[in-house]
Scaffold this motif. Structure first.
Motif, short mmCIF file in Angstrom:
data_model
loop_
_atom_site.label_atom_id
_atom_site.label_comp_id
_atom_site.label_asym_id
_atom_site.label_seq_id
_atom_site.Cartn_x
_atom_site.Cartn_y
_atom_site.Cartn_z
N GLY A 105 38.17 22.06 7.44
CA GLY A 105 38.74 21.86 6.11
C GLY A 105 37.90 20.93 5.25
N VAL A 106 37.32 19.91 5.88
CA VAL A 106 36.42 19.02 5.14
C VAL A 106 35.20 19.82 4.66
CG1 VAL A 106 34.84 17.06 5.40
CG2 VAL A 106 37.17 16.89 6.25
N VAL A 107 34.68 20.66 5.52
CA VAL A 107 33.54 21.51 5.13
C VAL A 107 33.95 22.43 3.98
CG1 VAL A 107 32.01 23.36 5.91
CG2 VAL A 107 32.41 21.38 7.37
N ASN A 108 35.13 23.03 4.08
CA ASN A 108 35.60 23.92 3.02
C ASN A 108 35.79 23.19 1.70
OD1 ASN A 108 35.60 26.06 4.76
ND2 ASN A 108 37.80 26.07 5.10
N GLY A 109 36.38 22.00 1.74
CA GLY A 109 36.55 21.22 0.52
C GLY A 109 35.21 20.84 -0.09
N TYR A 110 34.25 20.50 0.76
CA TYR A 110 32.89 20.19 0.29
C TYR A 110 32.25 21.42 -0.34
CZ TYR A 110 27.84 19.48 0.85
OH TYR A 110 26.48 19.42 0.64
N LEU A 111 32.42 22.58 0.28
CA LEU A 111 31.85 23.81 -0.27
C LEU A 111 32.49 24.17 -1.61
CD1 LEU A 111 31.57 26.08 2.90
CD2 LEU A 111 29.72 24.91 1.69
#
Length: 178
Positions: A105-111
């Motif tokens: 989810g952190v990766v998705n929010g960053y993307l």
């Protein structure tokens, strides 16, 4: 005023909470959808902005790109996972799925935050005075090279080779999850 750099990491933190609640199997599918949308919008950017958005104002063109991306992200998050029902798993499995989901989810929010920033950047920040171009000495100006599309594609004039590899790896991972 908040820096775009900070806003991107706030979205990443929010994505981490959302990912923890959804679990890793749903988040990996959303990650693949987000990466695919970034890849497609990057690859057709010159054609899209050079033909379809040519007759629109800069604000409208940026808004069309952002809304298109957000609609695709919404559809990616609206997936149905084919994994087993989380209520039928034991507590430890749910916690580990939540932690992995939080990381994804952190990766998705960053993307997502980085892609939105990228669309603002390539359209030269058209929503002035609400959203302004980072000044040369601001943390956002220093972090503009940390935007995901800049890293994976080599910038607006890059080839996008790393982005292709990311998309292929994510699809193999999604197929392994299903």
């Amino acid at each position: 005023m908040i820096q775009l750099y900070s806003l991107m990491w706030i979205l990443a933190a929010f994505g981490g909470v959302l990912g923890f609640l959804r679990g890793w199997n749903r988040e990996v599918i959303a990650t693949a959808g987000i990466a695919l949308s970034m890849f497609v919008l990057f690859q057709i950017d010159a054609l899209f902005r050079g033909t379809a958005l040519l007759f629109l104002e800069r604000e409208q063109a940026a808004l069309v790109q952002i809304v298109t991306f957000l609609v695709i992200v919404f559809m990616a998050y609206r997936n149905r996972s084919l994994a087993r029902d989380p209520r039928r798993t034991n507590r430890d499995d749910r916690i580990s799925a939540g932690i992995l989901g939080g990381l994804l989810g952190v990766v998705n929010g960053y993307l997502i935050g980085g892609a939105l920033w990228y669309f603002l950047d390539i359209n030269e920040y058209p929503f002035y005075p609400m959203i302004m171009m980072p000044t040369a000495t601001s943390p956002s100006a220093d972090a503009i090279q940390a935007i995901p599309l800049v890293i994976m594609s080599g910038g607006a004039s890059g080839s996008g080779d790393a982005l292709v590899i990311v998309v292929v790896v994510l699809f193999v991972l999604v197929l392994a999850v299903l």
